[in-house]
Design a protein around this motif. Structure first.
Motif, mmCIF file in Angstrom:
data_model
loop_
_atom_site.group_PDB
_atom_site.id
_atom_site.type_symbol
_atom_site.label_atom_id
_atom_site.label_comp_id
_atom_site.label_asym_id
_atom_site.label_seq_id
_atom_site.Cartn_x
_atom_site.Cartn_y
_atom_site.Cartn_z
ATOM 1 N N VAL A 68 0.854 -1.185 0.000
ATOM 2 C CA VAL A 68 0.000 0.000 0.000
ATOM 3 C C VAL A 68 0.893 1.239 0.000
ATOM 4 O O VAL A 68 1.709 1.423 0.908
ATOM 5 N N LEU A 69 0.744 2.072 -1.025
ATOM 6 C CA LEU A 69 1.630 3.210 -1.219
ATOM 7 C C LEU A 69 0.967 4.510 -0.791
ATOM 8 O O LEU A 69 -0.240 4.689 -0.975
ATOM 9 N N PRO A 70 1.747 5.449 -0.234
ATOM 10 C CA PRO A 70 1.189 6.777 0.063
ATOM 11 C C PRO A 70 0.880 7.515 -1.224
ATOM 12 O O PRO A 70 1.394 7.182 -2.283
ATOM 13 N N TRP A 71 0.023 8.503 -1.133
ATOM 14 C CA TRP A 71 -0.416 9.333 -2.256
ATOM 15 C C TRP A 71 -1.362 8.591 -3.203
ATOM 16 O O TRP A 71 -1.812 9.156 -4.189
ATOM 17 N N GLN A 72 -1.692 7.328 -2.942
ATOM 18 C CA GLN A 72 -2.468 6.542 -3.884
ATOM 19 C C GLN A 72 -3.754 6.022 -3.245
ATOM 20 O O GLN A 72 -3.828 5.809 -2.039
ATOM 21 N N ALA A 73 -4.756 5.811 -4.098
ATOM 22 C CA ALA A 73 -6.054 5.290 -3.659
ATOM 23 C C ALA A 73 -6.248 3.892 -4.238
ATOM 24 O O ALA A 73 -5.578 3.489 -5.201
ATOM 25 N N TYR A 74 -7.208 3.155 -3.667
ATOM 26 C CA TYR A 74 -7.429 1.765 -4.044
ATOM 27 C C TYR A 74 -8.924 1.450 -4.013
ATOM 28 O O TYR A 74 -9.688 2.043 -3.256
ATOM 29 N N TRP A 75 -9.294 0.482 -4.849
ATOM 30 C CA TRP A 75 -10.662 -0.045 -4.828
ATOM 31 C C TRP A 75 -10.724 -1.179 -3.809
ATOM 32 O O TRP A 75 -9.893 -2.095 -3.812
ATOM 33 N N VAL A 76 -11.732 -1.132 -2.936
ATOM 34 C CA VAL A 76 -11.974 -2.163 -1.927
ATOM 35 C C VAL A 76 -13.405 -2.655 -2.103
ATOM 36 O O VAL A 76 -14.345 -1.852 -2.152
ATOM 37 N N ASN A 77 -13.581 -3.969 -2.187
ATOM 38 C CA ASN A 77 -14.906 -4.557 -2.359
ATOM 39 C C ASN A 77 -15.391 -5.126 -1.037
ATOM 40 O O ASN A 77 -14.831 -6.098 -0.525
ATOM 41 N N ALA A 78 -16.421 -4.502 -0.447
ATOM 42 C CA ALA A 78 -17.036 -5.000 0.788
ATOM 43 C C ALA A 78 -18.143 -5.980 0.423
ATOM 44 O O ALA A 78 -18.991 -5.691 -0.420
#
Length: 787
Positions: free
Chosen positions: A497-507
């Protein structure tokens, strides 16, 4: 002159020590601003000079010969520094601005300690107004010697040691002294309230158990040996033993003790280490289970350092650690770490933004004066730029430059010219960030400011907290965390997991939150299984990637395979849903499974099934915004012996590739309309040629969602009377498409969003089902009408 300065410093020290001691702080190495009244608050007469002393309280080391910090002064514009006094012979490399005075000071000889205080700097000042709450604060220097800390240096026997200091306020953002206090500062005048702690440790190895070893703090204890509290233990017996103790060779009756109690300390500022020793001759796993009197929610660090491997493990949330012993008498040494941890610095300090679309997040909470999207994200872009947010209900939405930028929110940022993005100011989320999720896809911004492993994320539901892998195993989230590759325009699996970046998370369920707390990322999770050695693929365990590259060169990849732990339905550990399409667009390639009914949608980029002696088949749909030839490629060199696959195109009723082991790619003509191909094992071929079985009837819809017109496509393996029936969510028959004889092959019918009487249907979900010769065939598709 030198003698005069020495006498002046001596007077300064005496003056500080003689002042009324209204501030009493028990913690070591505190930097405080004291006025000539001996307090951190003062209301001097206007236009009258007064003194302020920058003092080190309770130094934990002697022979202080250098120090560094920056003093931020009030911004009223009516406060003036008339004189500045440093210790004699001092050399200051710091700079002075209108709002700060930086001290990077070296001394020719150590400063004396008087009354547990060392005077560092004396300022003679004068204020022209009595403006309320004029605050002074301590800040980091331009190049801090200890990352994230102000510091002083001590030299003993030629060895220099840097010692971190802490502002008396406990934070760089809080004042250490205040002029004309409307609300007086009061950090330590009544002492620091220190909570007593307890950590019970139970150890098991096979049939043996050591049920209780205790660490903790109590007001009755010192940091040394207390004969009324600590209990020594004898040497273990010659055989069949398990003993856990605290190792103190210098204590009376040492070195083994069943308990080790210390004096209370401030767990928000400091960390203490307990030396833990495990001795056994048992063969097999040895498990230590920890029962603390506090929890992860209390923000008290609890970690275990394995001295043998050097690895530090976070004990949250499982509160256990297991290692393997191999039947020989062994000593295994650990350190139990309790309390505050040293937070890492922002790294990297900036992000290189490429032209095009990127998934971004804020690594720092922006200052109030610049907390808008425009100020914190867009102002540095040299060309045109746009920001979008995402929600399941509304999809992508343009974010105004005046809207507030928040840590933990994921953003799509598009720009026409590359640039370096740097945050001006901002605070680290030291106390952590909790992000609630909704079922389906969530665009989550990484609130951390450093690189960490995905396993550091905690998934919270109700009173239970899970590591990332444990949450996927429990069916709370999909195992995949989807990042975005700006270069290819494709989503990628993210384990880092990198700083400055966003991610898709599936709940996968409701009432789930993600907890980002930095200590969980700086130490390895004790609950994370060690990676298994790679094993050769077999017919019962294998997987392969298929990559589609369209006419513009943009790639998309899906994964198919077999695993003994998988089912033919959705498995959170094995199968990967497809995130929402990026604003950049590009080709689509997915494995459709509308029958799984996930909130994340019906498209998947990984489908792993259970082993079977029957034939295997995977249906893929693909499309490209730019019509032209596309290449579907694969690599069969790693396939298990005995495996071969075929590429079948049902719309053309032909096998495009008889043996995918014999070649590595195939060309497919694509356009905006979805096209279907089937990857199957050769034993899926029927006895009457290459016609698919009736189980392979296909039904698809494009576009979806739509307003109000969409095209429904279906394929027939042989001629027959066919119709597509459209139902409401209540099961009512809304419309019937087709309803006549069709030849074998692919066919299309349009639906205009009306019922059989021609009335417009409202926005909502509808379902389509193919009927052939009076019998339902294939899967049900979900259709979304959005007016």
């Amino acid at each position: 002159m030198r003698r005069f300065l020495m006498l002046l410093v001596a007077c300064m020290v005496l003056r500080v020590s003689a002042a009324p001691a209204e501030i009493i702080c028990p913690d070591p190495d505190l930097l405080v601003g004291l006025f000539e009244n001996g307090d951190i608050n003062m209301a001097p007469a206007v236009s009258t000079p007064f003194n302020m002393y920058l003092v080190l309280l309770n130094p934990s080391h002697e022979n202080l010969d250098a120090f560094e910090f920056k003093l931020t002064t009030p911004s009223s514009g009516t406060l003036f520094t008339l004189q500045e006094y440093l210790p004699p012979g001092a050399i200051n490399l710091g700079s002075v601005t209108a709002s700060s005075r930086e001290y990077i000071v070296g001394l020719p000889y150590p400063q004396p300690i008087a009354n547990q205080r060392v005077s560092l700097v004396t300022l003679t000042m004068m204020s022209l107004t009595n403006t309320p709450n004029q605050d002074f604060s301590a800040q980091l220097t331009t190049w801090p010697s200890i990352a994230g800390h102000i510091a002083y240096n001590v030299t003993n026997n030629g060895v220099a040691t840097l010692v971190p200091m802490t502002p008396v306020s406990g934070a760089f953002s809080l004042p250490i002294a205040r002029l004309y206090p409307q609300t007086p500062l009061n950090y330590c005048s009544i002492g620091t309230s220190l909570t007593e702690l307890r950590i019970d440790i139970a150890t098991t190895a096979g049939a043996l158990a050591d049920p209780l070893t205790r660490a903790g703090t109590t007001a009755r204890a010192t940091d040394g040996f207390d004969p009324t509290i600590e209990s020594p233990e004898p040497t273990p017996p010659p055989g069949n033993y398990l003993c856990t103790s605290f190792e103190h060779s210098n204590w009376l009756m040492g070195p083994r003790f069943s308990s080790d109690m210390r004096a209370p300390f401030d767990v928000t500022q400091y960390t203490r280490a307990w030396p833990l020793l495990v001795e056994t001759d048992q063969n097999g796993p040895v498990t230590l289970t920890f029962t603390p009197s506090f929890s992860e929610a209390d923000n008290i660090g609890l970690q275990l350092r394995d001295i043998q491997t050097g690895q530090i493990y976070s004990l949250y949330p499982q509160l256990s650690y297991t290692y393997q012993n191999y039947g020989l008498p062994t000593y295994r040494r650990f350190e139990l770490l309790v309390g505050a941890l040293s937070a890492p610095a922002l790294n990297p300090a900036q992000r290189s933004m490429s032209a095009g679309w990127s998934l971004v997040s804020l690594p720092l909470a922006p200052p109030v004066a610049g907390n808008t999207i425009g100020a914190s994200m867009l102002s540095q872009a040299p060309g045109y730029s746009w920001v979008y947010t995402y929600s399941r209900a509304a999809g992508y939405q343009s974010a105004a430059a005046t809207s507030i930028a928040t840590v933990g929110t994921g953003y799509w940022l598009g720009t026409t010219i590359p640039y370096l993005w740097t945050m001006n100011g901002g605070e680290r989320a030291i106390n952590g960030k909790t992000i609630p999720l909704t079922p389906g896809w969530n665009l989550v911004g990484n609130p951390n400011w450093f690189v960490g492993n995905r396993e550091g994320i905690r998934v919270v539901r109700g009173a239970n907290t899970y590591t990332w892998t444990a949450a996927a195993q429990a069916g709370l989230v999909s195992i995949d965390l989807q990042g975005y590759d700006t270069t290819t325009g494709a989503y990628v699996d993210a384990t880092t997991v990198l700083p400055w970046q966003a991610y898709w998370v599936n709940a996968l369920v409701s009432d789930v939150s993600l907890r980002f707390y930095w200590p969980n990322f700086t130490a390895k999770s004790a609950a994370t299984p060690e990676p298994l050695a790679a094993t050769p693929p077999t017919l019962d365990v294998w997987r392969t990637d298929l990559t589609l590259t369209d006419a513009t060169g943009s790639p998309r990849t899906v994964t198919i395979g077999v695993d003994g732990g998988a089912t033919d339905g959705f498995d959170a550990i094995h199968d990967r849903p497809q995130p929402p399409a990026s604003p950049q667009g590009g080709p689509t390639l997915c494995l459709p499974h509308p029958e799984w009914g996930l909130d994340a949608g019906s498209g998947f980029t990984r489908d792993i099934v259970a082993p079977t002696s029957a034939g295997l088949a995977w249906t893929m749909t693909m499309a490209a915004p730019v019509a032209g030839p596309a290449t579907l490629s694969w690599d069969s060199t790693g396939w298990p012996a005995g495996l071969d696959l075929q590429l079948y195109i049902p719309g053309e009723n032909r096998v495009a590739v008889m043996s995918m082991r014999a070649q590595s790619s195939a060309v497919v003509d694509l356009g905006p309309a979805p096209r279907t191909v089937i990857v199957r094992t050769p034993d899926m071929i029927s006895g009457t040629g290459d016609l698919p079985s009736v189980a392979n009837f296909e039904l698809s819809v494009h576009p979806n969602p739509f307003n109000p017109r969409t095209t429904v496509s279906f394929a027939l393996p042989q001629a027959g009377n066919a119709e597509v029936r459209i139902y409401s969510v209540r099961g009512e028959l809304v419309d019937v498409l087709g309803g006549h004889a069709y030849a074998a092959g692919r066919h299309e019918e349009d639906w205009n969003g009306v019922d059989r009487r021609g009335r417009d249907m409202p926005s909502g979900a509808y379902f389509g089902r193919l009927w052939v010769d009076g019998q339902p065939q294939g899967a049900i598709i979900r259709m979304s009408l959005v007016r």
